[in-house]
Design a protein around this motif. Structure first.
Motif, short mmCIF file in Angstrom:
data_model
loop_
_atom_site.label_atom_id
_atom_site.label_comp_id
_atom_site.label_asym_id
_atom_site.label_seq_id
_atom_site.Cartn_x
_atom_site.Cartn_y
_atom_site.Cartn_z
N GLY A 1 -20.66 -54.47 10.62
CA GLY A 1 -21.49 -55.65 10.87
C GLY A 1 -22.75 -55.35 11.66
O GLY A 1 -23.29 -56.22 12.36
N HIS A 2 -23.25 -54.13 11.54
CA HIS A 2 -24.42 -53.72 12.31
C HIS A 2 -25.41 -53.04 11.36
O HIS A 2 -25.02 -52.23 10.53
N THR A 3 -26.69 -53.42 11.48
CA THR A 3 -27.68 -52.74 10.62
C THR A 3 -28.79 -52.16 11.51
O THR A 3 -29.07 -52.67 12.59
N LEU A 4 -29.40 -51.10 10.99
CA LEU A 4 -30.52 -50.46 11.69
C LEU A 4 -31.66 -50.28 10.71
O LEU A 4 -31.41 -50.12 9.50
N PRO A 5 -32.89 -50.25 11.18
CA PRO A 5 -33.97 -49.89 10.26
C PRO A 5 -33.76 -48.46 9.76
O PRO A 5 -33.18 -47.64 10.47
N TRP A 6 -34.22 -48.21 8.52
CA TRP A 6 -33.98 -46.88 7.92
C TRP A 6 -34.68 -45.77 8.71
O TRP A 6 -34.13 -44.72 8.97
N GLY A 7 -35.94 -45.99 9.09
CA GLY A 7 -36.68 -44.96 9.81
C GLY A 7 -37.21 -43.89 8.87
O GLY A 7 -37.41 -44.14 7.68
N ASP A 8 -37.35 -42.68 9.40
CA ASP A 8 -37.95 -41.60 8.62
C ASP A 8 -37.15 -40.32 8.90
O ASP A 8 -36.71 -40.10 10.04
N PRO A 9 -36.99 -39.46 7.88
CA PRO A 9 -36.22 -38.23 8.12
C PRO A 9 -36.78 -37.40 9.28
O PRO A 9 -36.05 -36.61 9.89
N ALA A 10 -38.08 -37.60 9.61
CA ALA A 10 -38.65 -36.82 10.71
C ALA A 10 -38.35 -37.45 12.08
O ALA A 10 -38.76 -36.91 13.12
#
Ligand SMILES: O=P(O)(O)OC[C@H]1O[C@H](O[C@H]2O[C@H](CO)[C@@H](O)[C@H](O)[C@H]2O)[C@H](O)[C@@H](O)[C@@H]1O
Length: 525
Positions: free
Chosen positions: A80-89
Motif C-alpha cells: 500500500g505504498h508508492t514512490l516516484p520512479w526516479g532515475d537509475p542514476a
C-alpha cells in the motif's frame, strides 16, 4: 522425480542464473530483506503502509526473477505504498524506486564480497553433458549483476551467450514474466523456442518460459515443503526438480533403429508442438500405406482416412509422395488437402490450384526417353517394373530374383548417365529425376509458406519412411517434427527424423494425438 533433455528434440537449454547456477538467490533475498525491513521500519507510524517485515513469500511473489526496479515497485505497492520512479542514476539514499533499487544493489555487493558465491556443481556438470551431446547452452537473468556474479564464481567463460539485465536494458526488453529476454537468448543461440528448454527457479521465469512457447520448462525448487514446487507447476513448469542432478541428457540418436519412439516420448513431443499451429505432411507408400509387392495394390491403411479428414478440419494437411500426382490423389481420395506428386515437382491444392516446378519441365523429354530405354532393357528381367511418372521414372526390383538385381541397377546407371537427370534410391526402387535442387524438403517449405500465410506460427510435422523422406526430415530438423515410420526395414541407416513409429497403424495413433492438440489449440481449451 527426474526429467530428460532429449538432444534430438531439444537443441538448446537456457539457464537462469540466481538459484539455478549460483546460490545467489539467497544473497539477493537477504539484501532485499535488509533494504525493505529497514525502509518500512523508518516509515511514520501513522503511514497507511503495511510495515510488517519482508518475508520469503514476499521475495518469491514480488521480486524473485524480476528486474530490480520493478521488484521495488511491485513489493511497495503490495504494502500500500508508492514512490516516484526516479532515475537509475539516483544516489542510493534517494527515496525513489530507483534509489531504493540502487541501495539493494549496494547491500548485494557487500554480501557478495563478504560471503563469495556458491556454485551449484550439478548445474555446471549438466552444462558440460549438454555440450558433449551437441546441445547449445545460454545464461539469462533479470539481474544486471549476472556478469560480475559469474566472474566471482569462476564461471565467466561457461556460456557463450548471455542475456542479462544489462542486455535487456540496452534492447528495452520487458522483464519476466514477459518472455522477451528468453526469446532473445534462444535467437542468439540459433534455436527455435519449440526446440529449446528453459531452466528456472522463479515463478515469473517459469511463466515466461511457458508464455514464450518453449518446448520444455524445468522448474527448480530447493525449498522442499514450502509449496514453491506446486506454484512453479501452476505457472507452467513441465517438471520440478530439487537439483539439476535430476536432469538426464539423452544423446541424439543418429540412426533409424535408435530414434526414440514417438508415442513413448509423447510428453516431450507435445512440448515441442503445443505452442504452435500445426501443418501435417505425410508421405504415402510405407507411411500412409503398408508396403506391398505390387505398387498398383497400395491403399490407404485402415483408420487413416478418418484421422486425415479430422486433421484437415483443424490444420493444413498435405500428402507428399514419390508417386505421380494423379496416382497418389486417386489412392488417397480425400478432399480439402494438398497433394504433392513426384517428390514435389507437381502439386494440387485443396481449392483446385495446380503447380508444376517450371525448371523441371526441361527434363521431361529425357525422362520419357529414359523410361522407354529402360523398358526395352528390362523386359527380359522377370519382376522388373518400370513406372513412368512424367517427372520421374521408377524402376522397381522388389520382385526381381536377388541374382538379377545388379543387372537392373546397372541398366538404371547406364540409362541415367545423361545430363539433366539424377539417380536416387528408395525401398527396392531406383529412380531417375530431374537434376534440380528440388525435393520433398524444398517442396515442404514451399507448401508451408502457402499454408502459413506469411506467419511463423505454423510448425510442420512430416511423417515418412524412405530415403527420399530424409530431405523433408532434414528440412524440419530445426523447426518442426520429423517422424520416421520404421516399417520393418532391414538393417539400419542414418536418419534426421526426431522420433519414430513402427508402422502406419501407430502413425494413425500419433496423428489422432496431433488432431487432439490441433483441436485444443483451435478452441483455446
Ligand atoms: O514417396 P512415397 O509416397 O513413399 O513413394 C515412394 C515410391 O513408392 C512406390 O513404391 C514403393 O511402394 C510400393 C508399394 O508398396 C512397393 O512395391 C515398392 O517396392 C516401393 O518402392 C511407388 O511405386 C514409387 O513410384 C514411389 O517413388
Amino acid at each position: 522425480m527426474s526429467v530428460t533433455v532429449d538432444a534430438g528434440l531439444h537443441h538448446a537449454v537456457l539457464f537462469d542464473l540466481d538459484g539455478v547456477i549460483t546460490d545467489t538467490a539467497s544473497v539477493h533475498a537477504a539484501a532485499w530483506k535488509n533494504l525493505f525491513d529497514d525502509y518500512l521500519a523508518r516509515l511514520p507510524s501513522d503511514s497507511v503502509a503495511d510495515r510488517s517485515p519482508f518475508t520469503d513469500d514476499d521475495y518469491r511473489r514480488f521480486v524473485d526473477g524480476r528486474p530490480r526496479y520493478d521488484g521495488v515497485d511491485a513489493f511497495l505497492r503490495s504494502r500500500g505504498h508508492t514512490l516516484p520512479w526516479g532515475d537509475p542514476a539516483d544516489p542510493d539514499d534517494t527515496e525513489t524506486v530507483c534509489g531504493l533499487g540502487n541501495r539493494k544493489n549496494r547491500y548485494f555487493h557487500q554480501r557478495l564480497r563478504a560471503d563469495g558465491v556458491r556454485v551449484f556443481d550439478s548445474t555446471v556438470a549438466l552444462v558440460h553433458s549438454l555440450r558433449e551431446a551437441g546441445v547449445d547452452t545460454a545464461v539469462f537473468s533479470a539481474s544486471r549483476n549476472c556478469g560480475p556474479v559469474l566472474e566471482a564464481a569462476g564461471l565467466g567463460q561457461l556460456f557463450g551467450v548471455r542475456v542479462d539485465g544489462v542486455v535487456a536494458a540496452e534492447l528495452g526488453l520487458p522483464g519476466k514474466p514477459d518472455p522477451a529476454a528468453l526469446l532473445e537468448a534462444a535467437r542468439r543461440v540459433g534455436a527455435h523456442p519449440a526446440h529449446t528448454v528453459v531452466v528456472e527457479d522463479a515463478e515469473a521465469g517459469v511463466a515466461a518460459g511457458r508464455r514464450g512457447g518453449f518446448g520444455l520448462v524445468i522448474g527448480v525448487d530447493r525449498t522442499e515443503g514450502t509449496g514453491h514446487a506446486e506454484a512453479l507447476r501452476r505457472r507452467g513448469a513441465d517438471a520440478v526438480v530439487p537439483d539439476l542432478a535430476q536432469v538426464r541428457v539423452r544423446p541424439r540418436a543418429e540412426t533409424l533403429t535408435r530414434i526414440p519412439h514417438a508415442l513413448e516420448s509423447w510428453e516431450a513431443v507435445a512440448g515441442v508442438l503445443r505452442a504452435s499451429d500445426l501443418a501435417v505432411f505425410c508421405d504415402f507408400d510405407g507411411t500412409l500405406s503398408e508396403i506391398v509387392p505390387v505398387p498398383g495394390d497400395a491403399v490407404l491403411a485402415d483408420g487413416l482416412a478418418p484421422v486425415l479428414r479430422r486433421l484437415a478440419r483443424c490444420c493444413p494437411v498435405a500428402v507428399v509422395s514419390g508417386r505421380a500426382l494423379a496416382d497418389v490423389r486417386d489412392r488417397v481420395d480425400l478432399p480439402g488437402i494438398w497433394y504433392a506428386g513426384c517428390h514435389g515437382f507437381e502439386i494440387d491444392g485443396p481449392d483446385g490450384e495446380h503447380f508444376e516446378y517450371e525448371a523441371a519441365r526441361d527434363a521431361l523429354p529425357v525422362l520419357a526417353e529414359s523410361a522407354g530405354a529402360l523398358r526395352d532393357r528390362l523386359t527380359a528381367v522377370p519382376g522388373a517394373l518400370v513406372e513412368d511418372k512424367r517427372f520421374a521414372v521408377a524402376v522397381h526390383y522388389r520382385n526381381v530374383e536377388p541374382g538379377s538385381v545388379a543387372e537392373v541397377l546397372a541398366a538404371v546407371r547406364e540409362v541415367g548417365d545423361r545430363p539433366g537427370v539424377r539417380i536416387t534410391g528408395g525401398r527396392k526402387v531406383a529412380e531417375l529425376r530431374p537434376d534440380i535442387d528440388w525435393d520433398k524438403g524444398t517442396a515442404l517449405w514451399w507448401l508451408l509458406e502457402r499454408v502459413s500465410e506469411g506467419t511463423d506460427r505454423v510448425l510442420p510435422v512430416y511423417a515418412g519412411d524412405d530415403l527420399t523422406d530424409e530431405d523433408a526430415f532434414a528440412a524440419v530438423r530445426h523447426r518442426g517434427l520429423g517422424v520416421a515410420v520404421r516399417g520393418g526395414q532391414q538393417g539400419d541407416r542414418p536418419s534426421s527424423a526426431h522420433v519414430a513409429v513402427t508402422d502406419p497403424r501407430e502413425l494413425q495413433v500419433l496423428l489422432t494425438r496431433l488432431a487432439e492438440l490441433a483441436e485444443r489449440r483451435r478452441t483455446g481449451r
